[in-house]
Write an enzyme that holds these catalytic residues in place. Structure first.
Site, short mmCIF file in Angstrom:
data_model
loop_
_atom_site.label_atom_id
_atom_site.label_comp_id
_atom_site.label_asym_id
_atom_site.label_seq_id
_atom_site.Cartn_x
_atom_site.Cartn_y
_atom_site.Cartn_z
N LYS A 1 0.83 -1.22 0.00
CA LYS A 1 0.00 0.00 0.00
C LYS A 1 0.86 1.27 0.00
CE LYS A 1 -3.68 -2.43 -0.37
NZ LYS A 1 -4.47 -3.14 0.62
C1 LIG Z 1 -5.57 -4.27 0.90
C2 LIG Z 1 -7.05 -4.07 0.96
C3 LIG Z 1 -7.81 -4.42 2.08
C4 LIG Z 1 -7.24 -5.19 3.22
O1 LIG Z 1 -6.18 -4.56 3.81
P1 LIG Z 1 -5.27 -5.37 4.86
O2 LIG Z 1 -4.53 -4.29 5.58
O3 LIG Z 1 -4.39 -6.27 4.06
O4 LIG Z 1 -6.19 -6.12 5.75
C5 LIG Z 1 -9.15 -4.09 2.10
N1 LIG Z 1 -9.74 -3.48 1.06
C6 LIG Z 1 -9.05 -3.15 -0.04
C7 LIG Z 1 -9.75 -2.44 -1.15
C8 LIG Z 1 -7.69 -3.44 -0.14
O5 LIG Z 1 -7.00 -3.14 -1.24
#
Ligand SMILES: *Cc1c(COP(=O)(O)O)cnc(C)c1O
Length: 390
Positions: free
Chosen positions: A190
């Site tokens: 991210k």
């Molecule tokens: C990555 C992601 C999540 C989950 O995030 P985590 O921190 O890995 O639990 C939820 N929604 C979207 C749209 C994502 O891209």
């Protein structure tokens, strides 16, 4: 030999880690305070400041999935109620609804923006609808004016999935500050990373206070306060909570990642614009330009590979990129493509045709600030060679 096959593998979404994070993690280890403590408190303060919120309006957790789950529970929606979300998302958005004892209902996306279509939300509302869970896909804000108007009209909670949208703004306001809750991710790919990690933001401080209790076993005091030098304090379990707290080790990374969020955003914007310029004449679909009055977080650069136009299928394209040693992603096969949801909810991908088509054509290209100019040109050369021969 395939062009590029002798190059080092370009890992999709590889984070840019610098010395400041490494030093902070070492300092955290040396302090021997690894769990939730002063570094999490600092990361929460810094994140609140970045989003224009009070520290009492944020709660750090160990993933965005946890943030979504806790928000669903803390929103106090009665079991069996319906929550409307998008089929163009990661499974975690839908699973969080299910784990909170609620029923997910999908509303199709706008094919140009890939974001949930407010008209489709309206059409999906039933007497059991209690919440909307919009996802700011790729970092592009959803139409929050229209979504909040629907929420007010039908008295619905709004939980924004901001996993892609740390830097996103819509009409001068940060994504995650429109709804009752905003849920952010610091997963390794991210825009700000802590390895695993997440943040809940809330308009209402009482909601965040409850979310904090829920994220740590339902206990009324956290360990940092219990085991500090102020003397032993009994805790009270006030509800059946979860084990979702963030560690100081994670926050140690996040503090310095967040400090560079704008610099990294600028680098991703530069790469984004270079891709757009390089691909204009190719027979592929490109991301829509950011809407006026908004800021895109540039989390994903997605192209559409339509076999009829490009002469190569999406999956063959993925394989060919891999053979050129370039990692790619698919964000996302639409949720109803997965067998669990088909079996449990009776969903068929054809019911949400825009998300189905996008999910079968989409390819995410590398967009990390870690990419060198030479890496970016390598990606461009590969895409041009594979999709250009038609
Ligand atoms: C990555 C992601 C999540 C989950 O995030 P985590 O921190 O890995 O639990 C939820 N929604 C979207 C749209 C994502 O891209």
């Amino acid at each position: 030999m395939i062009k590029g096959s002798d190059q080092p593998f370009l890992i999709f979404g590889s984070p840019l880690i610098e010395q400041a994070e490494i030093d902070e993690v070492a300092a955290c280890m040396e302090s021997a305070w690894l769990g939730t403590g002063p570094r999490v408190a600092r990361f929460e303060r810094d994140f609140a400041a970045y989003q224009g919120l009070q520290p009492s309006q944020v709660a750090a957790v160990n993933s965005c999935t946890a943030a979504l789950h806790v928000s669903m529970v803390a929103s106090g929606i009665e079991a069996g109620s319906e929550v409307i979300t998008t089929p163009m998302t990661f499974c975690a958005s839908v699973n969080a609804i299910i784990h909170a004892g609620l029923t997910p209902v999908l509303a199709d996306v706008d094919p140009a923006t890939q974001n949930i279509d407010p008209a489709a939300i309206e059409a999906a509302i039933t007497p059991r609808t209690r919440a909307i869970l919009p996802v700011h896909f790729a970092g592009r804000p959803c139409k929050m004016d229209a979504i909040m108007a629907i929420a007010r009209k039908h008295d619905l909670m709004v939980i924004e999935d901001c996993a892609h949208a740390i830097e996103t703004t819509y009409h001068g306001r940060k994504a995650g500050t429109f709804g009752d809750f905003g849920c952010f991710s610091f997963y390794a790919t991210k825009n700000v990373v802590t390895g695993e990690g997440g943040m809940i933001t809330g308009r209402d401080e009482a909601h965040i206070a409850r979310a904090k209790v829920l994220a740590l076993h339902g206990m009324s005091k956290d360990a940092w306060h219990r085991f500090g030098d102020q003397g032993y304090k009994h805790y009270q379990v006030v509800e059946a909570g979860f084990k979702y707290n963030m560690m100081d080790l994670q926050a140690a990374i996040g503090i310095h990642q967040l400090a560079r969020v704008e610099r990294n955003w600028q680098r991703r914007e530069t790469i984004w614009n270079r891709y757009l310029e390089a691909f204009t004449d190719l027979p592929i679909g490109l991301p829509a330009p950011p809407a006026p009055g908004t800021r895109h977080a540039y989390h994903l650069f997605t192209i559409m590979i339509d076999e009829a136009r490009c002469g190569i299928s999406r999956d063959a394209f993925l394989d060919a990129m891999n053979a050129r040693r370039i990692g790619t992603g698919v964000h996302y096969l639409s949720v109803p493509e997965h067998p669990y949801y088909q079996q449990r909810h009776g969903w068929k991908p054809e019911q949400w045709p825009n998300a189905m088509r996008l999910g079968r054509q989409t390819v995410s290209l590398p967009l990390s600030p870690k990419l060198t100019d030479a890496d970016v040109e390598r990606v461009i050369a590969a895409v041009s060679a594979l999709a250009g021969g038609c």
